[in-house]
Design an enzyme around this catalytic site. Structure first.
Site, short mmCIF file in Angstrom:
data_model
loop_
_atom_site.label_atom_id
_atom_site.label_comp_id
_atom_site.label_asym_id
_atom_site.label_seq_id
_atom_site.Cartn_x
_atom_site.Cartn_y
_atom_site.Cartn_z
N SER A 212 -44.66 -52.27 2.64
CA SER A 212 -43.38 -51.39 2.64
C SER A 212 -42.45 -51.88 1.57
O SER A 212 -41.73 -50.97 0.86
CB SER A 212 -42.83 -51.67 3.87
OG SER A 212 -43.38 -51.16 4.90
N LYS B 46 -31.84 -58.02 8.20
CA LYS B 46 -32.47 -57.38 7.05
C LYS B 46 -31.71 -55.98 7.03
O LYS B 46 -31.71 -55.43 7.97
CB LYS B 46 -33.86 -57.17 7.45
CG LYS B 46 -35.05 -57.87 6.69
CD LYS B 46 -36.35 -57.19 6.80
CE LYS B 46 -37.52 -58.03 6.47
NZ LYS B 46 -38.81 -57.51 6.95
O1 PNS Z 1 -43.01 -55.34 9.46
P1 PNS Z 1 -42.46 -56.52 9.51
O2 PNS Z 1 -41.10 -56.58 8.75
O3 PNS Z 1 -43.60 -57.64 9.00
O4 PNS Z 1 -42.15 -57.00 11.15
C1 PNS Z 1 -41.77 -58.25 11.71
C2 PNS Z 1 -41.52 -58.32 13.05
C3 PNS Z 1 -40.58 -56.96 13.53
C4 PNS Z 1 -42.89 -58.03 13.68
C5 PNS Z 1 -40.80 -59.65 13.49
O5 PNS Z 1 -39.69 -59.61 12.72
C6 PNS Z 1 -40.68 -59.76 14.92
O6 PNS Z 1 -41.61 -59.89 15.30
N1 PNS Z 1 -39.49 -59.68 15.33
C7 PNS Z 1 -38.98 -59.75 16.73
C8 PNS Z 1 -38.20 -61.12 16.83
C9 PNS Z 1 -38.86 -62.23 17.76
O7 PNS Z 1 -39.27 -61.73 18.98
N2 PNS Z 1 -38.90 -63.32 17.41
C10 PNS Z 1 -39.39 -64.67 18.17
C11 PNS Z 1 -40.98 -64.62 18.36
S1 PNS Z 1 -41.59 -64.77 16.88
#
Ligand code: PNS
Length: 169
Positions: A132, A42
């Site tokens: 956001s 992103k």
């Molecule tokens: O504020 P957002 O953009 O909704 O946050 C999304 C976030 C950062 C919580 C999500 O993208 C995330 O959990 N990223 C970590 C990647 C990860 O660990 N993925 C595997 C398990 S779901």
């Protein structure tokens, strides 16, 4: 044993809805790590360091306790951060059924990967329409975002529009 919860997100930028959920988490858990997660897929409006700084200022201005700290993570899985700091719970804010549908598979995946549970908290309905992405859109089109974001964020966005990036035009 003190219970650590992690509130993860992009926080691009932090909104009053986020602050409300973090405040609620601070009332439930002994320690809260607000985690700005870098997503390489992103492109963010607010640089990672600024997102961390704006969160710190916003949470201080909102009077949140010192048990709430702000961190960033760009080293891989979210659950790896949880393991590193000894956190067993993730906290997410739920505004609507759309959020439930989006968050459920991630919550189950995080539990499956590392036994980390996810707790959903409901923000004040006054923030139900605030995200956001809408804040970024309203701000980029010249609208007033002060009702939706902490003052530090509104100032940051105003400074940015006063000095537009040539690539935006
Ligand atoms: O504020 P957002 O953009 O909704 O946050 C999304 C976030 C950062 C919580 C999500 O993208 C995330 O959990 N990223 C970590 C990647 C990860 O660990 N993925 C595997 C398990 S779901």
């Amino acid at each position: 044993m003190s219970r650590i919860a992690v509130v993860p997100g992009s926080f691009d930028p932090v909104t009053l809805g986020h602050v409300d959920v973090i405040d609620r988490a601070a009332r439930v858990f002994d320690e809260v790590h607000v985690l700005v997660v870098h997503n390489p897929d992103k492109s963010a409006l607010v640089p990672l360091d600024d997102r961390v700084a704006l969160l710190g200022r916003s949470l201080r201005e909102a009077g949140l306790p010192a048990t709430v700290t702000v961190h960033s993570w760009s080293a891989g899985l979210l659950v790896d951060y949880c393991t590193e700091v000894g956190a067993s719970v993730l906290v997410k804010g739920i505004r609507s059924q759309v959020d439930v549908a989006y968050e459920t598979p991630m919550a189950i995946m995080n539990r499956s990967l590392a036994g980390v549970e996810t707790v959903f908290l409901l923000p004040d309905p006054a923030h139900a329409h605030v995200s956001s992405s809408l804040v970024r859109q309203v701000s980029s089109l010249g609208g007033d975002v002060r009702p939706y974001v902490p003052a530090a964020v509104a100032d940051w966005l105003a400074d940015r529009s006063a000095r537009p990036d040539p690539e935006d035009r």
